[in-house]
Every structure is written in C-alpha cells, then in structure tokens.
Design an enzyme around this catalytic site. Structure first.
Site, short mmCIF file in Angstrom:
data_model
loop_
_atom_site.label_atom_id
_atom_site.label_comp_id
_atom_site.label_asym_id
_atom_site.label_seq_id
_atom_site.Cartn_x
_atom_site.Cartn_y
_atom_site.Cartn_z
N ILE A 90 0.99 -0.90 -0.02
CA ILE A 90 -0.13 0.00 -0.12
C ILE A 90 0.97 1.17 -0.01
O ILE A 90 1.67 1.48 0.90
CB ILE A 90 -0.83 -0.15 1.30
N ASP A 91 0.90 2.02 -1.10
CA ASP A 91 1.87 3.08 -1.15
C ASP A 91 0.66 4.24 -1.69
O ASP A 91 0.56 4.56 -2.92
CB ASP A 91 2.76 2.83 -2.24
N ILE A 92 0.05 5.05 -0.72
CA ILE A 92 -0.81 5.96 -1.07
C ILE A 92 -0.68 7.32 -0.20
O ILE A 92 0.42 7.50 0.42
CB ILE A 92 -2.30 5.29 -0.62
#
Length: 510
Positions: free
Chosen positions: A391-393
C-alpha cells in the site's frame, strides 16, 4: 416602497434556479480549494458548510429586514447576481494566494481551528451572504395574486431552487471540475449568476447599456483567468513517446519550479515539475502542489517493496497506488509472478509516463496489470488472493486514502492474503507520536506480527510490514532505529486503533 406586479413569476423562478445551481457550485469548489490547504476533507467540508449555511441565513435575515426599503427588487436581484459573479472570478479564482492570507492571520491567531475558520470566512462569507439574500427577494417578486396562487408559486420557487442546486452540483462535481479545473468551474458558476441577472434585469435603455457593459467586463476577466490556467497535456498515444521529459517544450515557471506537464483530475491537479532541491535538480510528481514521489527521493518506496517481497520469489503482488512507479519497479526487481496495480486516478498513469526512463519502463512490463480503480473498492470487491499487498498511497487526511488506514480495510487486505502473506505500508510521518501508536495498534488488531521503522530521504516516512507469519524488521530497518522507536512508544499513553467510525489518525496527523 416595495415594487410588485412587474415581474413574470415563472421567469423569476427560472432565474432563482440558475442562482441555486451557482450556489452549490460555489460550495463544492470552495470545499475543494480549502481542502488543498487544510489537508483534511472533513475539516474543509465542515468549515465550508458552517460558513456557507451561516452566510445564507445571515443574507436571508438581512434582506427580510431591509427589503421594504427596496424600490426595485429586480434591479437589486440582478446587482446581487452580478456582484457574486465578479467576486467569484476576481477573488475565488485567486485561491493560489490563500497561503499568504493564512500566514498573515497566523500572526494574530494562535488556534489552528480558529485560524481556518477565520481564513475560510474571509474567503467565502461575502458571496454566501449575497446568495442568501436572493431567496427573500425572489419571494417578494412573485407574491402578487390570490393566496392559493402565492403558496403554489412559493412551492415551485423552492422546488426549482433545489433542483437547480442538484443540477449545478452534478455538473460541476462530475464533469467541469474533474476535466477543466477550478477556474473553469468558478467561471461556470459566475455565468449562471449572469444568466439569472439577465432574466429579471429591468427594462430601459440606460440599464440595458449597463448590463451589456457588465457582460463585456465579465467575459474579458473570465477569459483572462482561464487563459492563465495553462494545461499542458501530453498526447493520447503515450507509448509512442520515448522520452516526454526531454521533448517537453511548454515549460511554465513558478518561482524555482518548472511545470513540465499539468492536468486536472477528479482527485486534484496533477503536475510533473522539475525543481532544484537540496538533493539536486529533481523531477517530482505532485498532487495539488504536494510532492508525492521524485527521481532523487524514492529509496523508501524501493525499501518497502524489497522488505515485503524478501524470501517470496514468484509472488503474486497487489500494489495499491502507482505514483511515479518506483515501488512497482522495486517489486519487479524481486522477480514476482505477476503484479496487479490498483490506481484510483487515471491521470496518475499519464503522469507516470514521465518517469519510465527511471523505472525501467515498469508500467509496460508484461507481468503488470494496471487497473484504474479505487484501492479500497478493489479490496472490497476482488476475489483474488496475493502473497504480498503493498500500500503506497497518500496520508489518511485525504478522503479517498483514509479508509485504507482502518481496521476494517486491514481486514479486507488480510482476507486477500495467501498463507503467511504480508501487507506492506509506506506512509507519511506525523510529529505527534500518538499517530504512530494508533497506526501500530490498528495493525495489531488484525495481524499477529507487525514490524515498523522510520526512514529519512530527506523527509521522514514510516515503513510497516504486517503478517500472521514470521517477519524480520531488519529488512526495512536500514537505519537501525526500530528498537528506539518501540521504546519511545512504550512511554506514550495508549491510543485507540483507527476505524471507519472513529478515524483517530486524522486527529493526530500533524
């Protein structure tokens, strides 16, 4: 003395419908604009609603008190509409200067919340008060005739006003703002005000001349405003451009920043910029002027992918959030079986084309399947299972990112993991240690094992790994600070985990 029996009540209702449409457009655009500077969608929406509804009620009250002194309701109605239109195009369109206003107010106001309320009120209170005065004026223009006709007309007035508001909100929110940006949306609202003024503008040669002058001035000012909002869009056949970075010729200068490419999207204005940083001349992907990733500062994205995939060759990977593509490139370096990328914003995919030469063309790799879909929705609806979910948000203050930081969505992620699968999270750091403790507790409420570390490049970020299987913190703790981080959390009061119902992280993100 109030002047009556001069206006076609049907035209007055039509004009009020256009005014109602403009009102909701202004509410949407100001909420969106203040979100850029407040960070929190909840804060910006709450402040705008309070100021907006308060301004409407204040305007209605003032007009109710003073309307008996008005000799020509149609003229006043038109003047109010024209004033709102020009305020929008002259003041609201200058939202880029809002930081200067807040900086000046910060010298006088110490409370952050009071500062936001005050700045927001200065920005939007005047047009909302004027909009609030419109409805009592419209009623005054249609109340001649028998009582049963008056009640019917007021009913239709309210119906068309609300219907206009709904139509304006839908048009602006789903079409104009996502595709043409903030300034064009403000011009649309102003045009509706102009149209409403035209419908009820009193007759007379002098007044008609004044009306034509107003239209001419608005057209000139609106044209200049839109012209200043340059949009440099790369061609649709992106794959044919080997190096759009070097081929870009339309470069706009903002201070020390060169805009190589810019495009409005449903989730903010996306820009690719080149600017001198402490690391050197860097190329950066920005959302509403917030740097998201860059050529010279992407080590942490690579590290989180390496840590997540370590010891898992031929892994099936879900990567939520594309960004520049550096996380994806690092995932591919670990020889996965296949990679699914869920990216909510199609314009981010276009922007990622500018970073292909630095990511070894990761987005074009045959192992990669890019899906333009909200990562949270993808987790809810997908039936696939993965060895690793990365998860890279954006941070949890952003409305469309915040669900992915909650217990509920960590559980969704866990349901999509294979045996001993891992979830990796790259996240922004907060100066309040309770933020980290809440995030740790959120992970621990779902997974048996959680490891985390800090990374600096040049800004601090958090790196998390979570799994029901074994984990080694050393895979992400290259700075050797994980143990000290654990010790520091032990001295902090316990903090509740983050949930959809109670988003604690937004409270402590600073």
């Amino acid at each position: 003395m109030l002047q009556q029996n001069l206006y076609n009540w049907r035209l007055v209702i039509l004009a009020t419908a256009f005014s109602g449409a403009s009102a909701l457009i202004y509410e949407l655009i100001t909420s969106r604009i203040l979100l850029l500077f407040f960070g929190s969608a909840l804060t910006s929406l709450t402040i705008v609603l309070i100021i907006f509804l308060g301004g409407l009620s204040l305007g209605a009250a003032l007009m109710t008190i003073f309307k008996k002194r008005i000799s020509s309701t149609g003229l006043v109605f038109s003047i109010l509409q024209l004033t709102i239109a020009f305020y929008g195009i002259l003041i609201l369109s200058q939202f880029i200067n809002l930081p200067k206003l807040f900086d000046a107010l910060a010298k006088l106001i110490s409370s952050p919340l009071l500062l936001q309320f005050t700045g927001g009120a200065i920005f939007i209170l005047i047009p909302t008060v004027l909009l609030g005065a419109i409805f009592p004026l419209a009623i005054a223009m249609i109340i001649d005739g028998p009582n049963d006709q008056i009640s019917s007309r007021i009913g239709w007035l309210y119906t068309l006003d609300v219907l206009g508001s709904v139509t304006g909100a839908a048009l602006a929110g789903f079409f104009i703002m996502p595709n043409y940006g903030h300034t064009a949306t403000i011009v649309l609202a102003g045009s509706l005000n102009i149209l409403a003024a035209l419908i009820v503008f009193p007759a007379g040669k002098k007044l008609r001349l004044a009306w034509l002058i107003f239209i001419l001035l608005f057209t000139i000012v609106a044209g200049l405003a839109i012209r200043n909002q340059k949009m440099y869009v790369i061609p649709k056949n992106l794959a044919t451009i080997k190096d759009p970075y070097r081929q870009s010729k339309n470069i706009d200068i903002i201070g020390q920043k060169d805009i190589l490419w810019e495009k409005a999207s449903p989730w903010g204005v996306i820009t690719v910029t080149e600017e001198e940083t402490e690391l050197g001349l860097d190329k950066i992907l920005n959302i509403d002027n917030w740097g998201q990733c860059s050529v010279l500062s992407h080590q942490s994205e690579s590290l989180i992918a390496d840590g997540a995939l370590g010891g898992k060759p031929e892994a099936d990977v879900l990567n939520i959030g594309l960004g520049c593509g550096f996380t994806l490139a690092s995932v591919l370096n670990n020889n996965p079986h296949q990679v699914t990328v869920a990216e909510i914003n199609p314009v981010i995919y276009e922007a990622a084309q500018f970073f292909k030469e630095y990511t070894n063309n990761a987005i074009d790799d045959p192992k990669v399947n890019i899906i333009i879909k909200d990562g949270a929705e993808f987790l809810r609806t997908s039936q696939e299972k993965y060895d690793v979910i990365v998860i890279d948000i954006e941070h949890p203050m952003i409305a469309h990112s915040s669900p992915l930081y909650t217990i509920e969505y960590f559980r969704y992620a866990k349901e999509h993991l294979k045996t001993d699968g891992r979830v990796a999270l790259w996240g922004y750091m907060s100066s309040d240690p309770r933020y980290l403790k809440s995030l740790v507790n959120t992970f621990k409420a779902v997974f048996d094992n959680v490891v985390f570390a800090e990374f600096e490049e040049p800004n601090y970020v958090y790196l998390f790994l979570a799994s029901d299987g074994e984990l080694d913190v050393k895979t992400i703790d290259t700075k050797g600070n994980a143990e000290k981080l654990l010790e520091s959390l032990a001295s902090i009061e316990d903090v509740a985990p983050n949930t959809l119902d109670n988003q604690i992280l937004q409270k402590y993100f600073k």
